[in-house]
Design a protein around this motif. Structure first.
Motif, PDB file in Angstrom:
ATOM      1  N   THR A 118       0.844  -1.190   0.000  1.00  0.00           N
ATOM      2  CA  THR A 118       0.000   0.000   0.000  1.00  0.00           C
ATOM      3  C   THR A 118       0.885   1.247   0.000  1.00  0.00           C
ATOM      4  OG1 THR A 118      -1.824  -1.059   1.179  1.00  0.00           O
ATOM      5  CG2 THR A 118      -1.690   1.338   1.317  1.00  0.00           C
ATOM      6  N   PRO A 119       0.772   2.123  -1.007  1.00  0.00           N
ATOM      7  CA  PRO A 119       1.538   3.367  -0.986  1.00  0.00           C
ATOM      8  C   PRO A 119       1.119   4.241   0.200  1.00  0.00           C
ATOM      9  CG  PRO A 119       0.687   2.914  -3.185  1.00  0.00           C
ATOM     10  CD  PRO A 119      -0.012   1.967  -2.250  1.00  0.00           C
ATOM     11  N   VAL A 120       2.094   4.657   0.975  1.00  0.00           N
ATOM     12  CA  VAL A 120       1.834   5.522   2.129  1.00  0.00           C
ATOM     13  C   VAL A 120       2.096   6.975   1.769  1.00  0.00           C
ATOM     14  CG1 VAL A 120       2.552   6.115   4.480  1.00  0.00           C
ATOM     15  CG2 VAL A 120       2.317   3.716   3.799  1.00  0.00           C
ATOM     16  N   ALA A 121       3.283   7.252   1.270  1.00  0.00           N
ATOM     17  CA  ALA A 121       3.639   8.632   0.942  1.00  0.00           C
ATOM     18  C   ALA A 121       4.809   8.649  -0.020  1.00  0.00           C
ATOM     19  CB  ALA A 121       4.000   9.402   2.199  1.00  0.00           C
ATOM     20  N   MET A 122       4.715   9.511  -1.019  1.00  0.00           N
ATOM     21  CA  MET A 122       5.866   9.778  -1.860  1.00  0.00           C
ATOM     22  C   MET A 122       6.790  10.706  -1.089  1.00  0.00           C
ATOM     23  SD  MET A 122       5.749  11.150  -5.767  1.00  0.00           S
ATOM     24  CE  MET A 122       7.050  10.794  -6.946  1.00  0.00           C
ATOM     25  N   VAL A 123       8.090  10.443  -1.148  1.00  0.00           N
ATOM     26  CA  VAL A 123       9.049  11.194  -0.333  1.00  0.00           C
ATOM     27  C   VAL A 123       9.808  12.220  -1.154  1.00  0.00           C
ATOM     28  CG1 VAL A 123      11.142  11.011   1.060  1.00  0.00           C
ATOM     29  CG2 VAL A 123       9.298   9.337   1.336  1.00  0.00           C
ATOM     30  N   ALA A 124      10.421  11.783  -2.243  1.00  0.00           N
ATOM     31  CA  ALA A 124      11.287  12.686  -2.999  1.00  0.00           C
ATOM     32  C   ALA A 124      11.456  12.183  -4.419  1.00  0.00           C
ATOM     33  CB  ALA A 124      12.653  12.795  -2.327  1.00  0.00           C
ATOM     34  N   THR A 125      11.882  13.085  -5.288  1.00  0.00           N
ATOM     35  CA  THR A 125      12.207  12.731  -6.662  1.00  0.00           C
ATOM     36  C   THR A 125      13.565  13.308  -7.016  1.00  0.00           C
ATOM     37  OG1 THR A 125      11.148  14.719  -7.582  1.00  0.00           O
ATOM     38  CG2 THR A 125       9.779  12.751  -7.348  1.00  0.00           C
ATOM     39  N   THR A 126      14.255  12.602  -7.871  1.00  0.00           N
ATOM     40  CA  THR A 126      15.523  13.100  -8.390  1.00  0.00           C
ATOM     41  C   THR A 126      15.635  12.693  -9.850  1.00  0.00           C
ATOM     42  OG1 THR A 126      17.937  13.064  -8.150  1.00  0.00           O
ATOM     43  CG2 THR A 126      16.760  11.055  -7.582  1.00  0.00           C
ATOM     44  N   PRO A 127      16.103  13.598 -10.713  1.00  0.00           N
ATOM     45  CA  PRO A 127      16.248  13.239 -12.127  1.00  0.00           C
ATOM     46  C   PRO A 127      17.519  12.445 -12.354  1.00  0.00           C
ATOM     47  CG  PRO A 127      17.055  15.450 -11.806  1.00  0.00           C
ATOM     48  CD  PRO A 127      16.539  14.983 -10.458  1.00  0.00           C
ATOM     49  N   MET A 128      17.691  11.961 -13.546  1.00  0.00           N
ATOM     50  CA  MET A 128      18.960  11.388 -13.975  1.00  0.00           C
ATOM     51  C   MET A 128      19.717  12.489 -14.731  1.00  0.00           C
ATOM     52  SD  MET A 128      18.511   8.342 -12.857  1.00  0.00           S
ATOM     53  CE  MET A 128      19.813   7.359 -13.583  1.00  0.00           C
ATOM     54  N   ALA A 129      21.028  12.523 -14.533  1.00  0.00           N
ATOM     55  CA  ALA A 129      21.873  13.424 -15.305  1.00  0.00           C
ATOM     56  C   ALA A 129      22.499  12.631 -16.445  1.00  0.00           C
ATOM     57  CB  ALA A 129      22.967  14.021 -14.425  1.00  0.00           C
ATOM     58  N   ILE A 130      22.542  13.205 -17.621  1.00  0.00           N
ATOM     59  CA  ILE A 130      23.189  12.555 -18.755  1.00  0.00           C
ATOM     60  C   ILE A 130      24.594  13.134 -18.860  1.00  0.00           C
ATOM     61  CG2 ILE A 130      23.075  12.054 -21.221  1.00  0.00           C
ATOM     62  CD1 ILE A 130      20.057  12.480 -21.022  1.00  0.00           C
ATOM     63  N   ALA A 131      25.562  12.285 -18.542  1.00  0.00           N
ATOM     64  CA  ALA A 131      26.957  12.716 -18.471  1.00  0.00           C
ATOM     65  C   ALA A 131      27.767  12.087 -19.589  1.00  0.00           C
ATOM     66  CB  ALA A 131      27.546  12.325 -17.114  1.00  0.00           C
ATOM     67  N   VAL A 132      28.732  12.838 -20.110  1.00  0.00           N
ATOM     68  CA  VAL A 132      29.615  12.315 -21.149  1.00  0.00           C
ATOM     69  C   VAL A 132      31.060  12.579 -20.751  1.00  0.00           C
ATOM     70  CG1 VAL A 132      27.905  12.692 -22.961  1.00  0.00           C
ATOM     71  CG2 VAL A 132      29.610  14.461 -22.493  1.00  0.00           C
ATOM     72  N   ASN A 133      31.959  11.780 -21.294  1.00  0.00           N
ATOM     73  CA  ASN A 133      33.382  12.021 -21.124  1.00  0.00           C
ATOM     74  C   ASN A 133      33.739  13.342 -21.822  1.00  0.00           C
ATOM     75  OD1 ASN A 133      36.306  11.718 -22.427  1.00  0.00           O
ATOM     76  ND2 ASN A 133      36.255  10.486 -20.556  1.00  0.00           N
ATOM     77  N   PRO A 134      34.597  14.158 -21.230  1.00  0.00           N
ATOM     78  CA  PRO A 134      34.902  15.468 -21.829  1.00  0.00           C
ATOM     79  C   PRO A 134      35.472  15.400 -23.235  1.00  0.00           C
ATOM     80  CG  PRO A 134      35.703  15.362 -19.575  1.00  0.00           C
ATOM     81  CD  PRO A 134      35.260  13.974 -19.940  1.00  0.00           C
ATOM     82  N   VAL A 225      19.323  16.833 -18.193  1.00  0.00           N
ATOM     83  CA  VAL A 225      18.709  16.130 -17.069  1.00  0.00           C
ATOM     84  C   VAL A 225      17.384  15.553 -17.539  1.00  0.00           C
ATOM     85  CG1 VAL A 225      19.816  17.436 -15.224  1.00  0.00           C
ATOM     86  CG2 VAL A 225      17.672  18.276 -16.202  1.00  0.00           C
ATOM     87  N   SER A 226      16.950  14.497 -16.886  1.00  0.00           N
ATOM     88  CA  SER A 226      15.840  13.701 -17.419  1.00  0.00           C
ATOM     89  C   SER A 226      14.457  14.130 -16.939  1.00  0.00           C
ATOM     90  CB  SER A 226      16.044  12.230 -17.050  1.00  0.00           C
ATOM     91  OG  SER A 226      15.944  12.067 -15.632  1.00  0.00           O
ATOM     92  N   GLY A 227      14.372  15.013 -15.949  1.00  0.00           N
ATOM     93  CA  GLY A 227      13.074  15.382 -15.389  1.00  0.00           C
ATOM     94  C   GLY A 227      12.273  16.305 -16.291  1.00  0.00           C
ATOM     95  N   LYS A 228      11.043  16.576 -15.877  1.00  0.00           N
ATOM     96  CA  LYS A 228      10.188  17.483 -16.641  1.00  0.00           C
ATOM     97  C   LYS A 228      10.676  18.925 -16.542  1.00  0.00           C
ATOM     98  CE  LYS A 228       5.915  14.774 -16.354  1.00  0.00           C
ATOM     99  NZ  LYS A 228       4.504  14.752 -15.883  1.00  0.00           N
ATOM    100  N   ALA A 249      10.524  11.909 -19.977  1.00  0.00           N
ATOM    101  CA  ALA A 249      10.625  12.385 -18.594  1.00  0.00           C
ATOM    102  C   ALA A 249      10.878  11.181 -17.687  1.00  0.00           C
ATOM    103  CB  ALA A 249       9.352  13.111 -18.165  1.00  0.00           C
ATOM    104  N   VAL A 250      11.969  11.228 -16.963  1.00  0.00           N
ATOM    105  CA  VAL A 250      12.329  10.162 -16.035  1.00  0.00           C
ATOM    106  C   VAL A 250      12.724  10.774 -14.701  1.00  0.00           C
ATOM    107  CG1 VAL A 250      14.012   8.365 -15.496  1.00  0.00           C
ATOM    108  CG2 VAL A 250      13.069   8.519 -17.804  1.00  0.00           C
ATOM    109  N   ASP A 251      12.070  10.335 -13.654  1.00  0.00           N
ATOM    110  CA  ASP A 251      12.462  10.711 -12.303  1.00  0.00           C
ATOM    111  C   ASP A 251      12.664   9.438 -11.501  1.00  0.00           C
ATOM    112  OD1 ASP A 251      12.601  13.574 -11.962  1.00  0.00           O
ATOM    113  OD2 ASP A 251      10.447  13.621 -12.370  1.00  0.00           O
ATOM    114  N   ASN A 252      13.752   9.402 -10.762  1.00  0.00           N
ATOM    115  CA  ASN A 252      13.922   8.332  -9.782  1.00  0.00           C
ATOM    116  C   ASN A 252      13.247   8.816  -8.508  1.00  0.00           C
ATOM    117  OD1 ASN A 252      14.861   5.886  -8.707  1.00  0.00           O
ATOM    118  ND2 ASN A 252      16.646   6.877  -7.838  1.00  0.00           N
ATOM    119  N   TRP A 253      12.198   8.116  -8.080  1.00  0.00           N
ATOM    120  CA  TRP A 253      11.434   8.589  -6.925  1.00  0.00           C
ATOM    121  C   TRP A 253      11.542   7.593  -5.769  1.00  0.00           C
ATOM    122  CZ3 TRP A 253       7.990   4.741  -6.056  1.00  0.00           C
ATOM    123  CH2 TRP A 253       7.494   4.030  -7.168  1.00  0.00           C
ATOM    124  N   TYR A 254      11.319   8.126  -4.582  1.00  0.00           N
ATOM    125  CA  TYR A 254      11.327   7.319  -3.359  1.00  0.00           C
ATOM    126  C   TYR A 254       9.975   7.458  -2.667  1.00  0.00           C
ATOM    127  CZ  TYR A 254      16.414   7.578  -3.930  1.00  0.00           C
ATOM    128  OH  TYR A 254      17.693   7.509  -4.426  1.00  0.00           O
TER     129      TYR A 254
END
Length: 325
Positions: A118-134, A225-228, A249-254
């Protein structure tokens, strides 16, 4: 007469059960609560879990003890809560991977994250960063996609492991843009980032905390970044949508989850305690250090969101053919 007496007996039993549940909810919690974090200490889930455990302890007046129970991509700890007594004393701090991805990734999970939790509460969201080698000759995500198209099958994309959100968020972008690259799975984020810095791989979709310092020192370059919306921790980095892929749109949520059947009065009490904690400045600041933002969804909205996320990531897993035995 027998049927009449039977109906009275059933009504009396129902009233007594209701009274017992109501009494339990009024005195809850009267002993310590266990919050399972389905990963070892030290990672992002552990940091968020310990933060929420403290806020719940402060609000509820009972100790909330973190129980790190890792294994099988978080499914061992999550499953233990799905099978626990629905009394409000065993909870899990779970994320996108455990709730929305694992049911499609693991063929024999043994429980349903939709039906048994049973979902109780959403806590937080964080996007993904798209990183490349310099050394990658692309300053923007659009330039990066064009580079991959010019060199099909020759660009390596790292992940923290097959089926992780670091893998599947990249798969979603690849499919939406019809790209051909090589997925290189690692056993965790740290070794993948080490090879990104050294140039063994060229791209990685990665949570912000471990990569922000590398970006600030110039050892990697962030292209999106992957978020909205743009992330507060890196406001100068555009979103994937701004970079030419609308609808991505991608968010890693807790979120906090309880076993199915936990009385709603207890679920509501826990949800209110989480919401109270997320309004505190020290909690907001601590989440920001993880590259995360406090969640704003109500409990019913979070319940609907979990279902939509399970459907979305199930499709991504199927299209990527990712499987973990």
């Amino acid at each position: 007469m027998h049927r009449y007496v039977s109906r009275i007996a059933r009504c009396a039993l129902a009233l007594s059960c209701f009274a017992a549940v109501a009494s339990h909810a009024q005195t809850y919690p009267d002993r310590p609560i266990k919050l399972v974090v389905p990963f070892p200490p030290g990672g992002g889930s552990d940091a968020v879990g310990r933060l929420i455990a403290k806020t719940l302890s402060d609000d509820l007046g009972q100790q909330v003890v973190v129980d790190n129970r890792g294994g099988a991509g978080g499914s061992i700890g999550t499953g233990s809560v799905a099978r626990a007594a629905p009394d409000g004393y065993t909870l899990v701090l779970a994320s996108t991977s455990e709730i929305a991805i694992n049911p499609s990734l693991y063929p024999s999970l043994g429980y349903s994250t939709i039906d048994d939790l049973t979902p109780v509460a959403m806590v937080a969201t964080t996007p993904m960063a798209i990183a490349v080698n310099p050394n990658v000759k692309a300053k923007t995500l659009q330039e990066l996609a064009a580079l991959v198209k010019r060199q099909p099958g020759k660009i390596n994309v790292a992940s923290a492991g097959t089926g992780t959100i670091t893998h599947l968020s990249g798969e979603m972008y690849r499919a939406m843009n019809q790209l051909n690259w090589v997925h290189v799975p690692y056993k965790g984020t740290a070794p993948a980032l080490a090879d990104l810095v050294s140039g063994q791989v060229q791209i990685m979709f990665v949570p912000p905390p471990p990569v922000l310092g590398l970006a600030q020192s110039g050892r990697v370059r962030l292209v999106a970044v992957s978020g909205k919306t743009r992330a507060a921790s890196m406001p100068e980095v555009p979103t994937v949508t701004e970079s030419g892929t609308p609808g991505y749109a991608v968010d890693n949520w807790y979120g906090v989850f309880a076993p199915h059947g936990t009385p709603m009065a207890i679920v509501d009490k826990l949800a209110a305690a989480v919401a109270q904690g997320l309004r505190q400045k020290d909690v907001i600041d601590a989440l920001a250090m993880q590259g995360a933002a406090p969640a704003t969804l109500t409990r019913p909205q979070f319940t609907d969101y979990v279902k939509s996320e399970a459907a979305k990531w199930g499709e991504v897993v199927r299209s990527s053919s990712a499987k973990v035995e």
